[in-house]
Write an enzyme that holds these catalytic residues in place. Sequence first.
Site, PDB file in Angstrom:
ATOM      1  N   LEU A   2      34.261  37.170  -4.162  1.00 24.24           N
ATOM      2  CA  LEU A   2      33.730  38.077  -5.176  1.00 24.24           C
ATOM      3  C   LEU A   2      32.231  37.852  -5.334  1.00 24.24           C
ATOM      4  O   LEU A   2      31.786  36.762  -5.668  1.00 24.24           O
ATOM      5  CB  LEU A   2      34.444  37.860  -6.512  1.00 24.24           C
ATOM      6  CG  LEU A   2      35.975  37.924  -6.467  1.00 24.24           C
ATOM      7  CD1 LEU A   2      36.547  37.899  -7.881  1.00 24.24           C
ATOM      8  CD2 LEU A   2      36.458  39.160  -5.719  1.00 24.24           C
ATOM      9  N   ARG A   9      22.329  36.215 -16.014  1.00 20.26           N
ATOM     10  CA  ARG A   9      21.733  35.000 -16.579  1.00 20.26           C
ATOM     11  C   ARG A   9      20.698  34.356 -15.651  1.00 20.26           C
ATOM     12  O   ARG A   9      19.942  33.487 -16.053  1.00 20.26           O
ATOM     13  CB  ARG A   9      22.832  33.993 -16.941  1.00 20.26           C
ATOM     14  CG  ARG A   9      23.488  34.315 -18.275  1.00 20.26           C
ATOM     15  CD  ARG A   9      24.739  33.487 -18.505  1.00 20.26           C
ATOM     16  NE  ARG A   9      25.865  33.969 -17.706  1.00 20.26           N
ATOM     17  CZ  ARG A   9      27.057  33.387 -17.673  1.00 20.26           C
ATOM     18  NH1 ARG A   9      27.268  32.298 -18.359  1.00 20.26           N
ATOM     19  NH2 ARG A   9      28.022  33.900 -16.943  1.00 20.26           N
ATOM     20  N   LYS A  16      22.132  37.168  -7.506  1.00 18.97           N
ATOM     21  CA  LYS A  16      22.341  35.729  -7.709  1.00 18.97           C
ATOM     22  C   LYS A  16      22.772  35.018  -6.432  1.00 18.97           C
ATOM     23  O   LYS A  16      22.216  33.972  -6.086  1.00 18.97           O
ATOM     24  CB  LYS A  16      23.407  35.543  -8.805  1.00 18.97           C
ATOM     25  CG  LYS A  16      23.818  34.103  -9.028  1.00 18.97           C
ATOM     26  CD  LYS A  16      24.641  33.935 -10.275  1.00 18.97           C
ATOM     27  CE  LYS A  16      26.075  34.365 -10.080  1.00 18.97           C
ATOM     28  NZ  LYS A  16      26.886  34.088 -11.300  1.00 18.97           N
ATOM     29  N   GLY A  71      34.579  44.107 -13.584  1.00 16.82           N
ATOM     30  CA  GLY A  71      35.402  42.921 -13.807  1.00 16.82           C
ATOM     31  C   GLY A  71      36.018  42.382 -12.525  1.00 16.82           C
ATOM     32  O   GLY A  71      36.094  43.074 -11.508  1.00 16.82           O
ATOM     33  N   GLU A 147      40.370  34.320 -21.741  1.00 14.09           N
ATOM     34  CA  GLU A 147      38.905  34.258 -21.643  1.00 14.09           C
ATOM     35  C   GLU A 147      38.319  33.824 -22.978  1.00 14.09           C
ATOM     36  O   GLU A 147      38.872  34.101 -24.046  1.00 14.09           O
ATOM     37  CB  GLU A 147      38.346  35.623 -21.222  1.00 14.09           C
ATOM     38  CG  GLU A 147      38.708  36.012 -19.797  1.00 14.09           C
ATOM     39  CD  GLU A 147      38.314  34.965 -18.769  1.00 14.09           C
ATOM     40  OE1 GLU A 147      37.134  34.554 -18.746  1.00 14.09           O
ATOM     41  OE2 GLU A 147      39.193  34.517 -18.002  1.00 14.09           O
ATOM     42  N   ASN A 162      39.915  27.513 -16.018  1.00 12.32           N
ATOM     43  CA  ASN A 162      40.135  28.209 -14.757  1.00 12.32           C
ATOM     44  C   ASN A 162      38.864  28.118 -13.924  1.00 12.32           C
ATOM     45  O   ASN A 162      37.798  28.558 -14.346  1.00 12.32           O
ATOM     46  CB  ASN A 162      40.460  29.677 -15.076  1.00 12.32           C
ATOM     47  CG  ASN A 162      40.407  30.565 -13.849  1.00 12.32           C
ATOM     48  OD1 ASN A 162      40.686  30.121 -12.734  1.00 12.32           O
ATOM     49  ND2 ASN A 162      40.068  31.836 -14.064  1.00 12.32           N
ATOM     50  N   ASN A 220      25.292  30.023 -12.837  1.00 13.25           N
ATOM     51  CA  ASN A 220      25.005  31.207 -13.641  1.00 13.25           C
ATOM     52  C   ASN A 220      23.520  31.351 -13.968  1.00 13.25           C
ATOM     53  O   ASN A 220      23.038  32.454 -14.175  1.00 13.25           O
ATOM     54  CB  ASN A 220      25.811  31.183 -14.941  1.00 13.25           C
ATOM     55  CG  ASN A 220      27.305  31.251 -14.654  1.00 13.25           C
ATOM     56  OD1 ASN A 220      27.759  32.118 -13.921  1.00 13.25           O
ATOM     57  ND2 ASN A 220      28.058  30.310 -15.191  1.00 13.25           N
ATOM     58  N   LYS A 343      -3.853  27.370  16.095  1.00 12.45           N
ATOM     59  CA  LYS A 343      -3.002  28.567  15.934  1.00 12.45           C
ATOM     60  C   LYS A 343      -2.828  29.234  17.285  1.00 12.45           C
ATOM     61  O   LYS A 343      -3.805  29.401  18.004  1.00 12.45           O
ATOM     62  CB  LYS A 343      -3.657  29.533  14.943  1.00 12.45           C
ATOM     63  CG  LYS A 343      -2.841  30.754  14.655  1.00 12.45           C
ATOM     64  CD  LYS A 343      -3.662  32.030  14.524  1.00 12.45           C
ATOM     65  CE  LYS A 343      -4.143  32.550  15.855  1.00 12.45           C
ATOM     66  NZ  LYS A 343      -4.786  33.856  15.836  1.00 12.45           N
ATOM     67  N   SER A 397     -19.700  18.044  20.566  1.00 16.15           N
ATOM     68  CA  SER A 397     -19.587  18.280  19.125  1.00 16.15           C
ATOM     69  C   SER A 397     -20.207  19.612  18.744  1.00 16.15           C
ATOM     70  O   SER A 397     -21.252  19.992  19.268  1.00 16.15           O
ATOM     71  CB  SER A 397     -20.335  17.190  18.357  1.00 16.15           C
ATOM     72  OG  SER A 397     -19.658  15.985  18.509  1.00 16.15           O
TER      73      SER A 397
HETATM   74  C1  UD1 Z   1      35.459  33.962 -14.422  1.00 13.26           C
HETATM   75  C2  UD1 Z   1      36.895  33.911 -14.940  1.00 13.26           C
HETATM   76  C3  UD1 Z   1      37.046  32.678 -15.836  1.00 13.26           C
HETATM   77  C4  UD1 Z   1      36.679  31.437 -15.070  1.00 13.26           C
HETATM   78  C5  UD1 Z   1      35.294  31.552 -14.460  1.00 13.26           C
HETATM   79  C6  UD1 Z   1      35.071  30.416 -13.506  1.00 13.26           C
HETATM   80  C7  UD1 Z   1      37.624  36.226 -15.121  1.00 13.26           C
HETATM   81  C8  UD1 Z   1      37.906  37.341 -16.033  1.00 13.26           C
HETATM   82  N1  UD1 Z   1      37.196  35.090 -15.679  1.00 13.26           N
HETATM   83  O1  UD1 Z   1      34.615  34.134 -15.527  1.00 13.26           O
HETATM   84  O2  UD1 Z   1      38.399  32.577 -16.278  1.00 13.26           O
HETATM   85  O3  UD1 Z   1      36.736  30.321 -15.939  1.00 13.26           O
HETATM   86  O4  UD1 Z   1      35.172  32.770 -13.689  1.00 13.26           O
HETATM   87  O5  UD1 Z   1      33.737  30.394 -13.063  1.00 13.26           O
HETATM   88  O6  UD1 Z   1      37.808  36.359 -13.942  1.00 13.26           O
HETATM   89  N2  UD1 Z   1      32.449  39.685  -9.918  1.00 13.26           N
HETATM   90  C9  UD1 Z   1      32.594  40.815  -9.143  1.00 13.26           C
HETATM   91  N3  UD1 Z   1      32.778  42.009  -9.756  1.00 13.26           N
HETATM   92  C10 UD1 Z   1      32.822  42.137 -11.110  1.00 13.26           C
HETATM   93  C11 UD1 Z   1      32.669  40.978 -11.899  1.00 13.26           C
HETATM   94  C12 UD1 Z   1      32.498  39.765 -11.266  1.00 13.26           C
HETATM   95  O7  UD1 Z   1      32.562  40.746  -7.920  1.00 13.26           O
HETATM   96  O8  UD1 Z   1      33.001  43.265 -11.581  1.00 13.26           O
HETATM   97  C13 UD1 Z   1      32.259  38.401  -9.246  1.00 13.26           C
HETATM   98  C14 UD1 Z   1      30.956  37.725  -9.611  1.00 13.26           C
HETATM   99  O9  UD1 Z   1      29.932  38.126  -8.717  1.00 13.26           O
HETATM  100  C15 UD1 Z   1      31.303  36.249  -9.467  1.00 13.26           C
HETATM  101  C16 UD1 Z   1      32.795  36.198  -9.798  1.00 13.26           C
HETATM  102  O10 UD1 Z   1      33.275  37.530  -9.657  1.00 13.26           O
HETATM  103  O11 UD1 Z   1      31.132  35.800  -8.151  1.00 13.26           O
HETATM  104  C17 UD1 Z   1      33.062  35.680 -11.218  1.00 13.26           C
HETATM  105  O12 UD1 Z   1      32.417  36.558 -12.125  1.00 13.26           O
HETATM  106  P1  UD1 Z   1      31.744  36.047 -13.446  1.00 13.26           P
HETATM  107  O13 UD1 Z   1      31.208  37.202 -14.182  1.00 13.26           O
HETATM  108  O14 UD1 Z   1      30.819  34.928 -13.135  1.00 13.26           O
HETATM  109  O15 UD1 Z   1      33.031  35.505 -14.230  1.00 13.26           O
HETATM  110  P2  UD1 Z   1      33.041  34.509 -15.420  1.00 13.26           P
HETATM  111  O16 UD1 Z   1      32.689  35.210 -16.682  1.00 13.26           O
HETATM  112  O17 UD1 Z   1      32.264  33.304 -15.075  1.00 13.26           O
HETATM  113 CA    CA Z   2      30.673  32.668 -13.402  1.00 17.73          CA
END
Ligand code: UD1
Ligand code: CA
Length: 470
Positions: A2, A9, A16, A71, A147, A162, A220, A343, A397
């Site tokens: 993902l 942040r 990122k 999400g 969450e 998690n 983050n 160079k 020189s």
């Molecule tokens: C998520 C978990 C949380 C866990 C934490 C661990 C969920 C809802 N929550 O929270 O339980 O403790 O990770 O680090 O999953 N991403 C996408 N598409 C999206 C949203 C996110 O690809 O629409 C990817 C982000 O780029 C990232 C990963 O998913 O690589 C996690 O997303 P992030 O927003 O960091 O989740 P957390 O709020 O940290």
């Molecule tokens: Ca995260």
Amino acid sequence: MLAAGLGTRMRSRRPKILHDLCGRPMLAYVLDAARAATGTTPLVVYSPHTAALCEAFAGQAEFALQDEPRGTGDAVRAALVALPAEVSEVAVLSGDTPLLQASTVTAVLEARRAAEAAVAITTVRLDDPTGYGRVVRDGPQVARIVEEKDASEDERAVDEVNAGLYAFDAAWLRRAIGGLAPSEATGELYLTALVEIARRDGRAVAAHEHDDELELGGINDRVQLATAEAELRWQLIERHMLAGVTMTDPLSVYLDATVELAEDVTLEADVVLRGATRVGRDSVIRSGSQLVDSVVGEGCLIWASVLESATVEDGAVIGPFAHLRPGAHVGARAEIGNFAEIKQARLGRGTKQHHFSYIGDAEIGADVNIGAGTITANYDGQAKHRTVIGDGAFIGSDTIIRAPVTIGEGAYTGAGSVVTKDVPPGKLAVGVPARIRERTRAAGPPGASAADAAAAATTEADPASDEEPA
Ligand code: UD1
Ligand code: CA
């Protein structure tokens, strides 16, 4: 994998997962772990915001578009659309965990298989669980993940979180993913809600409890980025030391993950090695040196110098305070000293360029002596021109060489001369502009008469010293 999230942040225009640690983008490390654990090509979920990753990792991964980051559940839905039907098991990783080890991915895959679970999660206990999804258990069983935003006070007190690393039964995941409903707090589809759905389906949920919180901590913000890089750098430094590299002050050495060091290399304090840099056996890199994409042979000494895309052959001595720019190629046992800049130029074996001088766009032979203050005037305001100097030539020189010019083998130039025309082999060029004279062979610098020696009046190196410029 993902990697579609906004990463707000970080406060950055760059996605990122493309921020670097030890010279490689964050995502590169997680892809390595995924590949090593699964033996397959990872499928990366990206969004228009993170689309730059497709180019950065072209050929190293497959890609699936999540058109808007709605999400983690929605991200997995986007991945499943692109996943071949025969896939029976899915690991889900976050692109922002660069310290993740392949063995940890394997552990969660095995935990799922052992329990024939619909899903296996990875959990870790934190002193401060703020911000993470909490793992709610009934007895030993995982009941659900809640969450932070949706958690009750009791749930927030749970220190088992998690880690965002999962294994799924692919067939079950394909059926269940449609059942996700948007979170009331954020409107996002939470992947974590699948745990509760699995339990409702009467399926097992497995948990791999991991004990290394640093390894699983997602990046983050830039403070976490720096913390993770420091950890990664220390791992690299340890690996190099155990492989035979001496570091007098390892904490002050900055190494990219891509750097290669042979046995018995010594790195002193405050050394920076970047990119595709390679250093050969028995070479010493002294304090204050910065090497980028450069190759150093065996038994070299590099001292307080900057090398960029340069090559240094065996036994050469560079610095202090030399600058080797792209295309600099220094031959074996050559000596490049104070404030020397090179160079796009090759210097032959045993050639010496000791004091404040500039050699650019040039081909210099072996055993040439380049006197202090020598300059190749390679640029006429419009185009760059080449200088060629033959073996054994002796450049006095403060010689200015107005390129294009060829100075023959064994030729001499007088101190302060401005060479505008070719100098035939063995001849002497003196004056402004330089005129060609015969050279009488007698005493003086190698083969020169006393008069020639006075004219050349250069700064030849002391042959007894192999480190210090004369
Ligand atoms: C998520 C978990 C949380 C866990 C934490 C661990 C969920 C809802 N929550 O929270 O339980 O403790 O990770 O680090 O999953 N991403 C996408 N598409 C999206 C949203 C996110 O690809 O629409 C990817 C982000 O780029 C990232 C990963 O998913 O690589 C996690 O997303 P992030 O927003 O960091 O989740 P957390 O709020 O940290
Ligand atoms: Ca995260």
